[in-house]
Design a protein around this motif. Structure first.
Motif, PDB file in Angstrom:
ATOM      1  N   VAL A  83       0.868  -1.183   0.000  1.00  0.00           N
ATOM      2  CA  VAL A  83       0.000   0.000   0.000  1.00  0.00           C
ATOM      3  C   VAL A  83       0.903   1.230   0.000  1.00  0.00           C
ATOM      4  O   VAL A  83       1.884   1.282   0.766  1.00  0.00           O
ATOM      5  CB  VAL A  83      -0.913   0.021   1.249  1.00  0.00           C
ATOM      6  CG1 VAL A  83      -1.717   1.305   1.315  1.00  0.00           C
ATOM      7  CG2 VAL A  83      -1.837  -1.191   1.253  1.00  0.00           C
ATOM      8  N   ALA A  84       0.582   2.207  -0.824  1.00  0.00           N
ATOM      9  CA  ALA A  84       1.389   3.432  -0.868  1.00  0.00           C
ATOM     10  C   ALA A  84       1.461   4.079   0.513  1.00  0.00           C
ATOM     11  O   ALA A  84       0.436   4.224   1.183  1.00  0.00           O
ATOM     12  CB  ALA A  84       0.776   4.406  -1.876  1.00  0.00           C
ATOM     13  N   SER A  85       2.660   4.439   0.916  1.00  0.00           N
ATOM     14  CA  SER A  85       2.897   5.043   2.245  1.00  0.00           C
ATOM     15  C   SER A  85       2.443   4.137   3.380  1.00  0.00           C
ATOM     16  O   SER A  85       2.112   4.616   4.481  1.00  0.00           O
ATOM     17  CB  SER A  85       2.195   6.416   2.350  1.00  0.00           C
ATOM     18  OG  SER A  85       2.709   7.308   1.400  1.00  0.00           O
ATOM     19  N   GLY A  86       2.440   2.829   3.111  1.00  0.00           N
ATOM     20  CA  GLY A  86       1.955   1.874   4.113  1.00  0.00           C
ATOM     21  C   GLY A  86       2.742   1.928   5.408  1.00  0.00           C
ATOM     22  O   GLY A  86       2.155   1.874   6.500  1.00  0.00           O
TER      23      GLY A  86
END
Lengths: 231, 116
Positions: free
Chosen positions: B28-31
């Motif tokens: 997930v982006a910026s997870g």
């Protein structure tokens, strides 16, 4: 005192601020089973418990049962189990008052966590108001799958189910339905803090706010896991 | 479960382990920033939260910080309702959860006694 994020360093969506303002206003009004003073004191004691759960506190407003619920639900929800619940309900607190207290605590915690996230001071609780609880109990509410009576899904819940949670809904939404106003407040916060109730089970739905659905669910999952919440 | 089906998620099942606290790629982006923020907001270490907040601001902006705070707020509310009322997981959700319960290690939670 009205809650406001106008002095916040970061811009808060107006609909979210208004949802929190509605919650604060509802806290200060007499509830269904709790007085206005009890509702505010329950929320206040829950806040204190979160900040220092080790201290024993007294309250001139709350019964021992309400104080215990504020302390545990507010400050240490991981410890809740059936044995604890059975010690409280109905020995120290009616189930109706218990459900309302849980709703008040849970909803007020969300304002505190939101404020903490943005680095804001926790908002003062509103002043209490005169008035008596309405003491209206849904006719269809009964114990089915949880510890507390709930309005059943579908035909069994009839018009009450339709009015309170749309006829059929998840257990976590029905959980407070012994006190319909608490479900109304919960659904209001759900929509403005997370996703509109009807869209929750569609994982492809995007609210088009500041983070994606995947980011939202990752955060939701981690917060739930940190709270040891299976549900 | 909703993470698995959500748009923008193309990650491995290790994302589910990351939800349980494992040091894994989320997909997930910026997870990583989101997980760090979730942990910090649940704790009482102001410095840790300030750091996590700054990373979110850098990666997701002010709007992202507001939404992360709102989602954390919402689930702080939901867990209290679920745990306090002893509700079980709804049958459709339970069948969806079965394959991932081991990965998430959620059967060890106190609340699993009520929910399963």
């Amino acid at each position: 005192m009205s809650l406001s994020y106008s002095a916040a360093r970061y811009s808060v969506r107006q609909d979210l601020e208004q949802a929190h303002q509605r919650l604060w206003a509802s806290l200060s009004a007499p509830g269904t089973w709790l007085t206005s003073a009890e509702r505010i004191e329950v929320a206040s004691q829950a806040r204190l418990a979160r900040h220092d759960g080790t201290l024993e506190r007294n309250s001139s407003i709350l019964s021992q049962g309400l104080l215990e619920v504020a302390k545990v639900v507010g400050g240490n929800p991981k410890s809740i189990n059936r044995i604890w619940f059975d010690e409280i309900v109905p020995k120290k607190l009616s189930v109706e008052r218990y459900v309302e207290a849980v709703g008040v605590i849970a909803r007020s915690v969300s304002v505190d966590v939101f404020s903490k996230g943005l680095g804001l001071s926790l908002p003062d609780f509103p002043e209490w108001q005169d008035g008596s609880p309405t003491m209206v109990r849904p006719a269809t509410a009964k114990v089915d799958v949880g510890w507390v009576p709930m309005i059943p899904n579908g035909r069994e819940g009839g018009q009450e189910a339709i009015k309170v949670f749309g006829g059929v809904n998840a257990n976590v939404i029905r959980a407070l339905s012994l006190v319909p106003d608490e479900v109304k407040g919960l659904l209001d916060l759900l929509e403005h803090q997370y996703i509109e109730d009807k869209k929750v089970t569609d994982p492809s739905y995007e609210s088009n706010r500041g983070i994606s659905r995947a980011q939202t669910e990752l955060l939701a999952g981690r917060v739930s896991a940190l709270n040891d919440c299976f549900y | 479960m909703l993470l698995r089906g959500s748009n923008g998620f193309d990650g491995p099942d290790s994302a589910l382990a990351a939800i349980s606290g494992a040091d894994c790629e989320t997909g997930v982006a910026s997870g990583a920033a989101i997980l760090a923020f979730a942990e910090a907001i649940m704790e009482s270490d102001e410095k840790k939260l300030a750091c996590a907040r700054n990373v979110i601001l850098d990666q997701l902006g002010e709007g992202g910080l507001v939404e992360c705070s709102a989602v954390a707020a919402n689930f702080s509310q939901m867990v209290r309702i679920a745990d306090s009322t002893g509700i079980p997981l709804d049958p459709p959700l339970m069948s969806m959860a079965d394959p991932i319960r081991d990965v998430l290690k959620i059967d060890n939670f106190e609340s699993a006694k009520n929910t399963i």
